[in-house]
Motif scaffolding. Sequence first.
Motif, PDB file in Angstrom:
ATOM      1  N   PHE A   1     125.493  87.378  44.312  1.00  0.00           N
ATOM      2  CA  PHE A   1     124.318  88.041  43.762  1.00  0.00           C
ATOM      3  C   PHE A   1     123.145  87.953  44.729  1.00  0.00           C
ATOM      4  O   PHE A   1     122.468  88.956  44.999  1.00  0.00           O
ATOM      5  N   GLY A   2     122.870  86.760  45.232  1.00  0.00           N
ATOM      6  CA  GLY A   2     121.706  86.567  46.095  1.00  0.00           C
ATOM      7  C   GLY A   2     121.754  87.419  47.350  1.00  0.00           C
ATOM      8  O   GLY A   2     120.774  88.078  47.700  1.00  0.00           O
ATOM      9  N   VAL A   3     122.891  87.438  48.021  1.00  0.00           N
ATOM     10  CA  VAL A   3     123.020  88.214  49.258  1.00  0.00           C
ATOM     11  C   VAL A   3     122.910  89.711  48.962  1.00  0.00           C
ATOM     12  O   VAL A   3     122.216  90.450  49.668  1.00  0.00           O
ATOM     13  N   SER A   4     123.579  90.150  47.908  1.00  0.00           N
ATOM     14  CA  SER A   4     123.533  91.571  47.553  1.00  0.00           C
ATOM     15  C   SER A   4     122.126  91.985  47.134  1.00  0.00           C
ATOM     16  O   SER A   4     121.625  93.030  47.558  1.00  0.00           O
ATOM     17  N   ALA A   5     121.494  91.177  46.299  1.00  0.00           N
ATOM     18  CA  ALA A   5     120.137  91.491  45.849  1.00  0.00           C
ATOM     19  C   ALA A   5     119.160  91.498  47.023  1.00  0.00           C
ATOM     20  O   ALA A   5     118.255  92.347  47.088  1.00  0.00           O
ATOM     21  N   PHE A   6     119.333  90.575  47.951  1.00  0.00           N
ATOM     22  CA  PHE A   6     118.452  90.526  49.113  1.00  0.00           C
ATOM     23  C   PHE A   6     118.557  91.816  49.919  1.00  0.00           C
ATOM     24  O   PHE A   6     117.545  92.388  50.344  1.00  0.00           O
ATOM     25  N   ALA A   7     119.785  92.294  50.113  1.00  0.00           N
ATOM     26  CA  ALA A   7     119.985  93.544  50.855  1.00  0.00           C
ATOM     27  C   ALA A   7     119.363  94.727  50.104  1.00  0.00           C
ATOM     28  O   ALA A   7     118.695  95.577  50.708  1.00  0.00           O
ATOM     29  N   ILE A   8     119.565  94.779  48.801  1.00  0.00           N
ATOM     30  CA  ILE A   8     118.984  95.863  48.001  1.00  0.00           C
ATOM     31  C   ILE A   8     117.468  95.833  48.090  1.00  0.00           C
ATOM     32  O   ILE A   8     116.814  96.873  48.261  1.00  0.00           O
ATOM     33  N   LEU A   9     116.897  94.648  47.999  1.00  0.00           N
ATOM     34  CA  LEU A   9     115.438  94.519  48.041  1.00  0.00           C
ATOM     35  C   LEU A   9     114.878  94.850  49.417  1.00  0.00           C
ATOM     36  O   LEU A   9     113.774  95.404  49.531  1.00  0.00           O
ATOM     37  N   LEU A  10     115.609  94.524  50.478  1.00  0.00           N
ATOM     38  CA  LEU A  10     115.158  94.911  51.819  1.00  0.00           C
ATOM     39  C   LEU A  10     115.086  96.429  51.954  1.00  0.00           C
ATOM     40  O   LEU A  10     114.120  96.971  52.507  1.00  0.00           O
ATOM     41  N   VAL A  11     116.108  97.105  51.448  1.00  0.00           N
ATOM     42  CA  VAL A  11     116.114  98.570  51.487  1.00  0.00           C
ATOM     43  C   VAL A  11     114.971  99.116  50.646  1.00  0.00           C
ATOM     44  O   VAL A  11     114.269 100.053  51.050  1.00  0.00           O
ATOM     45  N   ARG A  12     114.784  98.512  49.473  1.00  0.00           N
ATOM     46  CA  ARG A  12     113.686  98.952  48.601  1.00  0.00           C
ATOM     47  C   ARG A  12     112.343  98.751  49.287  1.00  0.00           C
ATOM     48  O   ARG A  12     111.469  99.628  49.223  1.00  0.00           O
ATOM     49  N   LEU A  13     112.155  97.616  49.960  1.00  0.00           N
ATOM     50  CA  LEU A  13     110.902  97.357  50.677  1.00  0.00           C
ATOM     51  C   LEU A  13     110.687  98.391  51.774  1.00  0.00           C
ATOM     52  O   LEU A  13     109.584  98.912  51.938  1.00  0.00           O
ATOM     53  N   TRP A  14     111.738  98.699  52.518  1.00  0.00           N
ATOM     54  CA  TRP A  14     111.654  99.702  53.579  1.00  0.00           C
ATOM     55  C   TRP A  14     111.217 101.046  53.004  1.00  0.00           C
ATOM     56  O   TRP A  14     110.359 101.724  53.563  1.00  0.00           O
ATOM     57  N   ARG A  15     111.796 101.437  51.883  1.00  0.00           N
ATOM     58  CA  ARG A  15     111.435 102.711  51.251  1.00  0.00           C
ATOM     59  C   ARG A  15     110.001 102.699  50.741  1.00  0.00           C
ATOM     60  O   ARG A  15     109.297 103.701  50.835  1.00  0.00           O
ATOM     61  N   GLU A  16     109.579 101.566  50.192  1.00  0.00           N
ATOM     62  CA  GLU A  16     108.206 101.475  49.681  1.00  0.00           C
ATOM     63  C   GLU A  16     107.197 101.517  50.815  1.00  0.00           C
ATOM     64  O   GLU A  16     106.140 102.122  50.687  1.00  0.00           O
ATOM     65  N   ILE A  17     107.509 100.894  51.929  1.00  0.00           N
ATOM     66  CA  ILE A  17     106.608 100.930  53.084  1.00  0.00           C
ATOM     67  C   ILE A  17     106.504 102.355  53.631  1.00  0.00           C
ATOM     68  O   ILE A  17     105.426 102.805  53.991  1.00  0.00           O
ATOM     69  N   ARG A  18     107.651 103.049  53.653  1.00  0.00           N
ATOM     70  CA  ARG A  18     107.659 104.441  54.125  1.00  0.00           C
ATOM     71  C   ARG A  18     107.060 105.400  53.111  1.00  0.00           C
ATOM     72  O   ARG A  18     106.791 106.554  53.446  1.00  0.00           O
ATOM     73  N   GLY A  19     106.897 104.948  51.868  1.00  0.00           N
ATOM     74  CA  GLY A  19     106.315 105.798  50.837  1.00  0.00           C
ATOM     75  C   GLY A  19     107.317 106.737  50.195  1.00  0.00           C
ATOM     76  O   GLY A  19     106.932 107.751  49.618  1.00  0.00           O
ATOM     77  N   VAL A  20     108.606 106.414  50.272  1.00  0.00           N
ATOM     78  CA  VAL A  20     109.630 107.243  49.649  1.00  0.00           C
ATOM     79  C   VAL A  20     109.563 107.039  48.152  1.00  0.00           C
ATOM     80  O   VAL A  20     109.517 105.920  47.656  1.00  0.00           O
ATOM     81  N   ASP A  21     109.532 108.162  47.385  1.00  0.00           N
ATOM     82  CA  ASP A  21     109.480 108.083  45.934  1.00  0.00           C
ATOM     83  C   ASP A  21     110.755 107.489  45.384  1.00  0.00           C
ATOM     84  O   ASP A  21     111.829 107.615  45.961  1.00  0.00           O
ATOM     85  N   LYS A  22     110.671 106.908  44.195  1.00  0.00           N
ATOM     86  CA  LYS A  22     111.810 106.257  43.576  1.00  0.00           C
ATOM     87  C   LYS A  22     112.745 107.252  42.909  1.00  0.00           C
ATOM     88  O   LYS A  22     113.794 106.865  42.471  1.00  0.00           O
ATOM     89  N   GLY A  23     112.407 108.465  42.791  1.00  0.00           N
ATOM     90  CA  GLY A  23     113.185 109.454  42.064  1.00  0.00           C
ATOM     91  C   GLY A  23     114.666 109.425  42.335  1.00  0.00           C
ATOM     92  O   GLY A  23     115.390 108.584  41.866  1.00  0.00           O
ATOM     93  N   ALA A  24     115.160 110.369  43.101  1.00  0.00           N
ATOM     94  CA  ALA A  24     116.606 110.509  43.338  1.00  0.00           C
ATOM     95  C   ALA A  24     117.129 109.417  44.263  1.00  0.00           C
ATOM     96  O   ALA A  24     118.302 109.085  44.207  1.00  0.00           O
ATOM     97  N   GLY A  25     116.288 108.839  45.096  1.00  0.00           N
ATOM     98  CA  GLY A  25     116.769 107.882  46.084  1.00  0.00           C
ATOM     99  C   GLY A  25     116.924 106.468  45.573  1.00  0.00           C
ATOM    100  O   GLY A  25     117.398 105.610  46.281  1.00  0.00           O
ATOM    101  N   GLU A  26     116.529 106.189  44.325  1.00  0.00           N
ATOM    102  CA  GLU A  26     116.557 104.827  43.835  1.00  0.00           C
ATOM    103  C   GLU A  26     117.967 104.292  43.684  1.00  0.00           C
ATOM    104  O   GLU A  26     118.202 103.104  43.836  1.00  0.00           O
TER     105      GLU A  26
END
Length: 164
Positions: free
Chosen positions: A136-161
Amino acid sequence: MLTRLANAYFKALDQIVVICLAGMVVMVFGNVVLRYGFNGGITQSEELSRWLFVWMVFCGAIVVLREGGHIAVDMFVARLPRAVRQAIAILVTITMLGLTWLVIQGALTQVSVNRTSFAPASGLSLSWFFAAGLVFGVSAFAILLVRLWREIRGVDKGAGEGGP
């Protein structure tokens, strides 16, 4: 190719959740029938069903985290300007990364400490039990890194979430 690999991983997690649930139902129901019908039971089924429950919860939590399906109360944040919402989302994701890192460290410690400890009924190494937290920890960390990258880039959460 990376997206296909991630999708296959999450599909496998979906299947693991289903297998764990089915295994729990079979073992618990079977044990109930054996106890009431034949005045006996399988000792290992209680322990193994508990292990399957833990794995099901952690694997399910990974899938739900990827889909953005965890409970969130955002009525206050939703009223803020877009830039402030983005800053809060980045701050929250960084906090989640820090907490997930603690989960990884704790689970890794438990896995290594319990390598030589064995479950009383099944005789399985307890490190397999605690490995669910590590997965769980490793998988969640990877998911959160991708989410952080998208949030920094300003990608909307819509279809890409849904994808990492």
